[in-house]
Design a protein around this motif. Sequence first.
Motif, short mmCIF file in Angstrom:
data_model
loop_
_atom_site.label_atom_id
_atom_site.label_comp_id
_atom_site.label_asym_id
_atom_site.label_seq_id
_atom_site.Cartn_x
_atom_site.Cartn_y
_atom_site.Cartn_z
N UNK A 1 -86.61 57.42 -51.51
CA UNK A 1 -86.39 56.45 -50.45
C UNK A 1 -87.60 55.53 -50.29
N UNK A 2 -88.79 56.11 -50.28
CA UNK A 2 -90.02 55.30 -50.18
C UNK A 2 -90.17 54.38 -51.39
N UNK A 3 -89.85 54.90 -52.57
CA UNK A 3 -89.94 54.09 -53.78
C UNK A 3 -88.96 52.92 -53.72
N UNK A 4 -87.72 53.19 -53.33
CA UNK A 4 -86.72 52.14 -53.22
C UNK A 4 -87.09 51.10 -52.18
N UNK A 5 -87.61 51.55 -51.04
CA UNK A 5 -88.06 50.61 -50.01
C UNK A 5 -89.21 49.74 -50.53
N UNK A 6 -90.13 50.37 -51.24
CA UNK A 6 -91.24 49.61 -51.81
C UNK A 6 -90.77 48.56 -52.81
N UNK A 7 -89.79 48.92 -53.63
CA UNK A 7 -89.24 47.95 -54.58
C UNK A 7 -88.58 46.79 -53.85
N UNK A 8 -87.82 47.12 -52.80
CA UNK A 8 -87.13 46.07 -52.05
C UNK A 8 -88.09 45.16 -51.33
N UNK A 9 -89.08 45.73 -50.65
CA UNK A 9 -90.04 44.93 -49.89
C UNK A 9 -90.88 44.05 -50.82
N UNK A 10 -91.24 44.58 -51.98
CA UNK A 10 -92.08 43.81 -52.91
C UNK A 10 -91.30 42.77 -53.70
N UNK A 11 -89.97 42.80 -53.61
CA UNK A 11 -89.15 41.83 -54.34
C UNK A 11 -88.90 42.22 -55.78
N UNK A 12 -89.23 43.44 -56.17
CA UNK A 12 -89.07 43.85 -57.56
C UNK A 12 -87.63 44.19 -57.92
N UNK A 13 -86.71 44.10 -56.98
CA UNK A 13 -85.30 44.28 -57.31
C UNK A 13 -84.69 42.98 -57.80
N UNK A 14 -85.46 41.90 -57.76
CA UNK A 14 -85.01 40.59 -58.24
C UNK A 14 -85.39 40.46 -59.71
N UNK A 15 -84.41 40.48 -60.63
CA UNK A 15 -84.75 40.42 -62.05
C UNK A 15 -85.47 39.13 -62.44
N UNK A 16 -85.25 38.05 -61.69
CA UNK A 16 -85.93 36.80 -62.00
C UNK A 16 -87.45 36.94 -61.84
N UNK A 17 -87.88 37.75 -60.90
CA UNK A 17 -89.32 37.97 -60.69
C UNK A 17 -89.91 38.71 -61.89
N UNK A 18 -89.20 39.70 -62.39
CA UNK A 18 -89.68 40.46 -63.55
C UNK A 18 -89.69 39.57 -64.79
N UNK A 19 -88.62 38.83 -64.99
CA UNK A 19 -88.56 37.93 -66.16
C UNK A 19 -89.63 36.85 -66.05
N UNK A 20 -89.95 36.40 -64.82
CA UNK A 20 -91.03 35.45 -64.63
C UNK A 20 -92.38 36.03 -65.03
N UNK A 21 -92.57 37.32 -64.79
CA UNK A 21 -93.80 37.98 -65.20
C UNK A 21 -93.91 38.04 -66.72
N UNK A 22 -92.79 38.24 -67.39
CA UNK A 22 -92.79 38.34 -68.85
C UNK A 22 -92.88 36.99 -69.53
#
Length: 133
Positions: free
Chosen positions: A7-28
Amino acid sequence: MGYVAGLLFGLGLGISGMTDPARVLGFLDLLGAWDPTLLFVLGGAVVTNFIGYRLVFRRPNPIYAEAFQLPTRQDLDARLIGGAALFGIGWGLSGYCPGPAFASLGGLTAPLLAMLMAMIAGWFVARAIPARD
């Protein structure tokens, strides 16, 4: 405790915006519109784990178990390298890795569904390949 950690991990992913694939692809996308956000999330995870492991391993055993369960294998084999390569390729193509994918299930999209189906198929394929003990 696993539920709380997830639950903490999922909340952290959601709050940080890491559930948005565009953010990850932007990093790559190093040569385009590079987005360094993932670097800060990864840095925070490394610092947290660095401190956390040092605190936890001062104890003789875990709070909710009799002993620590740590991996003992240190060799690299074709299954590990192949799995890591497939993980990286899938992450780079979809922008999802398993944690953010499961955290994104509330807003299921066709690309997310395709990624999850490929991941589940990979689990079955990995189980069919004999492991070297």
